[in-house]
Design an enzyme around this catalytic site. Structure first.
Site, PDB file in Angstrom:
ATOM      1  N   ASN A  64       0.842  -1.194   0.000  1.00 41.90           N
ATOM      2  CA  ASN A  64       0.000   0.000   0.000  1.00 41.90           C
ATOM      3  C   ASN A  64       0.877   1.243   0.000  1.00 41.90           C
ATOM      4  OD1 ASN A  64      -0.179  -1.349   2.849  1.00 41.90           O
ATOM      5  ND2 ASN A  64      -0.774   0.737   3.346  1.00 41.90           N
ATOM      6  N   ASP A  65       0.784   2.135   0.981  1.00 43.63           N
ATOM      7  CA  ASP A  65       1.372   3.473   0.899  1.00 43.63           C
ATOM      8  C   ASP A  65       2.826   3.490   0.427  1.00 43.63           C
ATOM      9  OD1 ASP A  65      -0.949   3.654   2.346  1.00 43.63           O
ATOM     10  OD2 ASP A  65      -0.079   4.680   4.056  1.00 43.63           O
ATOM     11  N   TRP A  84      -3.510  -7.514   3.499  1.00 41.25           N
ATOM     12  CA  TRP A  84      -2.852  -6.605   4.431  1.00 41.25           C
ATOM     13  C   TRP A  84      -2.540  -7.319   5.750  1.00 41.25           C
ATOM     14  CZ3 TRP A  84      -3.395  -4.858   9.349  1.00 41.25           C
ATOM     15  CH2 TRP A  84      -2.701  -3.699   9.705  1.00 41.25           C
ATOM     16  N   PHE A 127       4.804   1.058  10.070  1.00 42.82           N
ATOM     17  CA  PHE A 127       3.828   1.818   9.286  1.00 42.82           C
ATOM     18  C   PHE A 127       4.536   2.914   8.484  1.00 42.82           C
ATOM     19  CE2 PHE A 127      -0.712   1.122  11.080  1.00 42.82           C
ATOM     20  CZ  PHE A 127      -0.554  -0.240  10.997  1.00 42.82           C
ATOM     21  N   ARG A 164       0.460   9.147  13.441  1.00 49.66           N
ATOM     22  CA  ARG A 164       1.283   8.361  12.524  1.00 49.66           C
ATOM     23  C   ARG A 164       1.707   9.125  11.262  1.00 49.66           C
ATOM     24  NH1 ARG A 164      -3.716   5.633  12.615  1.00 49.66           N
ATOM     25  NH2 ARG A 164      -5.026   5.891  10.766  1.00 49.66           N
TER      26      ARG A 164
END
Length: 544
Positions: A122-123, A147, A179, A249
């Site tokens: 993802n990111d 995920w 993260f 975050r």
């Protein structure tokens, strides 16, 4: 030969523990989505253990994932698994990835959007340019296509188009899973991590996700971002008590030259907070702005290309942004909140350390699309240049694909002044191409509803009565104009569309399993095409 013997110097310790003397490049793991996730710990003497969960197949696997252990050659790895010994016994080491010949050739693999060899992404994280290479780290579950187990994956490119995947860069630990975050080059050794030969440290900031709290941590690399050492003083920011919120975050860090200090923008509770530091370790809270969620970004752009007139842009994960001023401590918005990303795009970040001679601000975003039944999931959108342009509606952020992507496209048709039927007759030549670029200028005339479809899926759909483009409000910049310029990038599993030079852009999941017999179709009452260009596309995976 038994599976345990195939590991090479592997011996069973107890029901679900094995030791492996590493002699090969990879450990291959059989994955089955018919079984539940169970904990596994990979440990090496003298190193922090890596903890994750895994769907380890006892029977026939759905696919295989892998871990690059080339850095551990000669060492002994212990795998402790809270599951069956029979499943653990299927793991083996090899110099090849299991199913390697299929990678990048899978039926639904995007051909010119980056996706990882195996597992979930993802990111985009830690985007940075250094020594001629663009480094893209990213949220990654290397153990399966869904995920979980957040690591930082890593890939590099010299042209923003062709990517070479690297070993996983940062692994979960006892502080938490890894993260999103960012990366900087500490040229002046402000943190004191630089190498003995003066090699500047590449320093990564990330959020450590733990059930009790999310905290900001750092790690440094002295080998150009390949491997990282986590800072012994982590976390560098623990704001749980201050905000009474678990959600703190995604630190974005950059150097603020006028103040000669570092800036961190981090999402906390209901918006973005700004911190300052002179040593990258000790951070002072400065200000907070509400109304943003996740993945903050803050950067400066010239207005209409004028270097003497610059504005700052702040945005959040959903693509909402504000234009304003920044004094190194506080961002002051000067215009209402707007939106730059639409559709599946999410969590965009811009590259740090782009040379001044280049001058561009370049963004990468995650495409929140799934690839059904594939051993990988998720992809990135095309890299985009960011521009501030004065329009009839005011100052706006424009996104357009970087010039480097042009190398992928060969123009195979160019024409103009076509009826929709004439254009569709031309497009029939390309019905079998599931990877294509189409650039068209639509003149809507009497068409209150018009657009462009492939296999029955509406890729461009414009309602003139409500000024709705694929469901979102959009009015052309020229008052009274009935023209819509659409640059459409069709790939396996994902589509990107840039309207009017990037004033409006969006992406979507492509329905790759459609049985609709139609190919590429323009539709709309009395629709005309002032221009039509069609491009064949080269795969970025030709050189694996």
């Amino acid at each position: 030969m038994s599976a345990l013997m195939a590991l090479g110097c592997a011996t069973a310790m107890q029901a679900a523990d094995i030791k492996i003397k590493i002699t090969k490049k990879y450990i291959n793991f059989p994955i089955s989505h018919k079984v539940d996730r169970k904990p596994m710990v990979l440990s090496v003497k003298g190193q922090d253990p890596c903890r994750f969960v895994i769907r380890l197949a006892e029977g026939e696997p759905d696919y295989w994932t892998f871990r690059d252990v080339s850095a551990l050659k000669g060492k002994t790895v212990t795998l402790s698994y809270d599951g069956s010994e029979a499943a653990l016994a299927k793991i083996y080491q090899d110099d090849r990835i299991a199913g390697e010949d299929e990678i990048y050739n899978e039926k639904y693999r995007p051909q010119y959007h980056f996706s990882t060899r195996r597992g979930w992404i993802n990111d985009p994280n830690g985007l940075i340019y250094y020594k001629g290479k663009y480094h893209m780290y990213y949220q990654h579950n290397p153990m399966e296509r869904d995920w979980e187990n957040m690591h930082w994956g890593h890939t590099v490119s010299t042209d923003l188009v062709h990517w070479q995947e690297q070993p996983v860069a940062i692994h979960p630990d006892s502080v938490g899973t890894i993260f999103s975050g960012s990366a900087v080059i500490d040229y002046d050794n402000t943190a004191g991590f630089n190498g003995k030969n003066g090699e500047p440290a590449l320093i990564a900031y990330y959020t450590a996700e733990h059930p009790k709290a999310q905290r900001q941590c750092m790690a440094y690399s002295l080998d150009e971002g390949q491997t990282f050492t986590k800072y012994s003083g982590n976390p560098v920011i623990d704001s749980h008590e201050k905000w009474q919120s678990h959600d703190t975050r995604d630190p974005k860090v950059f150097w603020y030259a006028p103040g000669k200090h570092w800036v961190m923008v981090v999402n906390e509770r209901n918006g973005h907070s700004i911190y300052n530091s002179t040593d990258l370790k000790n951070w002072t809270y400065e200000s907070h702005i509400t109304g943003f969620w996740e993945c903050p970004e803050l950067f400066q752009l010239p207005v209409d290309g004028n270097p003497n007139n610059k504005k700052w842009v702040m945005w959040g994960a959903s693509g909402t942004y504000m234009i304003g001023s920044f004094d190194g401590k506080k961002f002051t918005p000067e215009l209402p909140k707007l939106c730059n990303l639409n559709g599946s795009a999410y969590a965009a970040q811009v590259f740090n350390n782009i040379p001044e001679s280049d001058g561009r601000v370049i963004k990468m975003a995650w495409a929140r699309v799934s690839f059904d039944d594939m051993p990988f999931n998720g992809c990135m959108l095309l890299p985009q240049e960011q521009i501030l342009r004065t329009t009839n509606s005011g100052l706006r952020l424009v996104s357009r694909p970087v010039k480097e992507v042009d190398q992928l496209f060969d123009k195979v048709y160019s024409g103009g002044n076509l009826t929709a039927q004439q254009a569709n007759d031309i497009m029939k030549r390309f019905d079998g191409n599931d990877v294509l670029r189409i650039h068209a200028k639509l003149h809507l005339t009497y068409a209150t509803d018009a657009g462009f479809s492939y296999r029955g899926q509406r890729l461009v759909s414009y309602d003139m009565n409500g000024n709705r483009l694929n469901g979102e409000f959009y009015a052309t910049d020229e008052p009274g104009s009935m023209d819509l310029d659409a640059d459409i990038y069709v790939d396996r599993g994902v589509v990107e569309v840039y309207i009017d030079g990037g004033l409006f852009s969006y992406s979507m999941k492509r329905d790759v399993k459609s049985t609709n017999p139609e190919g590429y179709v323009f539709w709309g009452n009395n629709l005309e095409l002032k221009n039509l260009e069609v491009y064949n596309v080269k795969s970025i995976w030709n050189n694996k």
